[in-house]
Design an enzyme around this catalytic site. Structure first.
Site, PDB file in Angstrom:
ATOM      1  N   TYR A 136      39.148  25.579  21.648  1.00 26.29           N
ATOM      2  CA  TYR A 136      38.675  25.966  22.971  1.00 26.29           C
ATOM      3  C   TYR A 136      39.361  25.030  23.955  1.00 26.29           C
ATOM      4  O   TYR A 136      39.231  23.811  23.830  1.00 26.29           O
ATOM      5  CB  TYR A 136      37.159  25.845  23.071  1.00 26.29           C
ATOM      6  CG  TYR A 136      36.410  26.998  22.448  1.00 26.29           C
ATOM      7  CD1 TYR A 136      36.628  28.303  22.876  1.00 26.29           C
ATOM      8  CD2 TYR A 136      35.461  26.783  21.452  1.00 26.29           C
ATOM      9  CE1 TYR A 136      35.936  29.370  22.308  1.00 26.29           C
ATOM     10  CE2 TYR A 136      34.769  27.842  20.883  1.00 26.29           C
ATOM     11  CZ  TYR A 136      35.007  29.123  21.321  1.00 26.29           C
ATOM     12  OH  TYR A 136      34.331  30.177  20.759  1.00 26.29           O
ATOM     13  N   HIS A 281      35.908  39.162  20.162  1.00 28.87           N
ATOM     14  CA  HIS A 281      34.917  38.120  19.875  1.00 28.87           C
ATOM     15  C   HIS A 281      33.684  38.713  19.195  1.00 28.87           C
ATOM     16  O   HIS A 281      32.565  38.239  19.379  1.00 28.87           O
ATOM     17  CB  HIS A 281      34.519  37.379  21.160  1.00 28.87           C
ATOM     18  CG  HIS A 281      34.406  35.894  20.977  1.00 28.87           C
ATOM     19  ND1 HIS A 281      35.458  35.030  21.150  1.00 28.87           N
ATOM     20  CD2 HIS A 281      33.363  35.114  20.625  1.00 28.87           C
ATOM     21  CE1 HIS A 281      35.068  33.790  20.933  1.00 28.87           C
ATOM     22  NE2 HIS A 281      33.795  33.815  20.603  1.00 28.87           N
TER      23      HIS A 281
END
Length: 380
Positions: A136, A281
């Site tokens: 991330y 996702h």
């Protein structure tokens, strides 16, 4: 319990999911199982996969399918692996190391999340040489450089930069369960925990889960929504310049995750990425997206780069469907954690066996021994 006994008792991922729900607290199950919004994207991922059909075959004689695959310079025993799941250790204590151990044994890729409950350094002894790290993107350049240095030193082979989480999603089911980030064990969560003694005992032995990779970077928690974890204090919404900085810092294979729009491909290819990860996702970020499998053929037609696929995969047949539509590799996330929550340390190997046997059974039905021939057996 012997492996044959496990196959008889838990022959499918749905069986593992049902068992997992009975073994972990309600707020943990909701964290693992939920999407966002009304979960229409989650449902769409599954229903769209089910529309992909193959023509059964007859008179093709005995055959043995070859399931190995070379991908990003490594040889894998099977064409599937373990997708990153944040806070795996909340779902089952020591999940990251248990999964990495099975991946190394079975010759699968294991992808560790930035927001896992274990650090890259802690998981490193279990990794083998095929592990991936999901990043991330941190806002701070010094943190980005330090994290990449740590990932390299821990022995990770490929870096997966996640691009599809520019903001926190709402995850309404998680909110309704009482889960916050980090979990606050008030009376409601304590009562849910007390009803799941096996999980509680394992947590007691290993300690409360937290995002340990981020420990050295966090100085305050700020004012975050209840479903947004501390990682959002560090996280950037990356642009092309950010991707180019990551490419300059990371010398190994670079995968970009969350690719759904073919229009994004020229910029990604120009930046020098090595593979594309087609994913929405798993319906956990945005409830208005097309199914990942619907976009896979469009991405395949627009790029010659290797493609990883996830979202909605619920068995070996779905893996074959994704491969037939252009994926080179398929990753599962929830399924490995259903297996862990259902069966503890025995769960991951059982799931590996289940997926492989399911793939072989379906390949036998359609008369395919070479995965490269799958598309030829698709029913229009």
């Amino acid at each position: 319990m012997r492996r044959m006994d496990l196959q008889a008792k838990y022959p499918g991922i749905d069986d593992l999911r049902t068992r997992a729900q009975k073994r972990i607290p309600h707020f943990v199950f909701e964290y693992l199982d939920s999407g966002t919004g009304r979960e229409t994207t989650t449902a769409r991922n599954q229903s769209a996969l089910e529309t992909i059909r193959f023509m059964p075959s007859v008179l093709h004689g005995p055959q043995t399918a070859t399931l190995g695959r070379r991908f990003l310079g490594k040889d894998y025993a099977l064409p599937f692996g373990m997708a990153p799941v944040g806070m795996s250790g909340l779902i089952w204590p020591d999940a990251e190391r248990l999964l990495a151990r099975e991946a190394a044994r079975a010759g699968l890729p294991f992808c560790l999340s930035t927001v896992a409950a274990q650090t890259p350094e802690h998981v490193a002894p279990e990794l083998g040489d095929k592990a991936w790290f999901q990043l991330y993107p941190p806002k701070d350049e010094s943190i980005l450089k330090d994290m990449i240095t740590r990932i390299k030193a821990a022995g990770f082979h490929a870096l997966v930069l996640t691009l599809d989480v520019p903001v926190a999603s709402r995850r309404e089911r998680q909110v309704r369960s009482g889960l916050t980030q980090p979990p606050k064990f008030g009376p409601r969560l304590l009562w849910q925990t007390a009803k799941r003694p096996a999980w509680a005992w394992e947590v007691l032995k290993s300690g409360a889960p937290r995002m340990r990779t981020l420990d050295k970077y966090i100085t305050h928690t700020g004012n975050l929504p209840s479903t947004a974890h501390i990682g959002y204090l560090l996280r950037a919404s990356p642009d092309l310049a950010y991707l180019e900085r990551v490419r300059a810092l990371w010398q190994g294979p670079l995968v970009v995750k969350g690719i759904m729009d073919p229009a994004s491909l020229p910029a990604l290819e120009a930046a020098g990425v090595d593979a594309l990860w087609v994913s929405n996702h798993a319906g956990r970020q945005f409830d208005g997206a097309p199914a990942s499998i619907e976009m896979l053929p469009h991405i395949r037609a627009a790029s010659a780069l290797p493609i990883v696929f996830d979202s909605g995969v619920s068995g070996g047949l779905d893996i074959l469907r994704a491969l037939a539509l252009g994926a080179d590799f398929v990753m599962l996330g929830r399924a490995w954690h259903y297996a862990l929550a259902a069966l503890g340390a025995k769960g991951p190997q059982h799931l590996t066996d289940m997926l492989e046997s399911d793939m072989r059974a379906n390949l036998g039905q359609i008369g395919v021994s070479d995965l490269a021939k799958l598309a030829e057996r698709r029913h229009p």
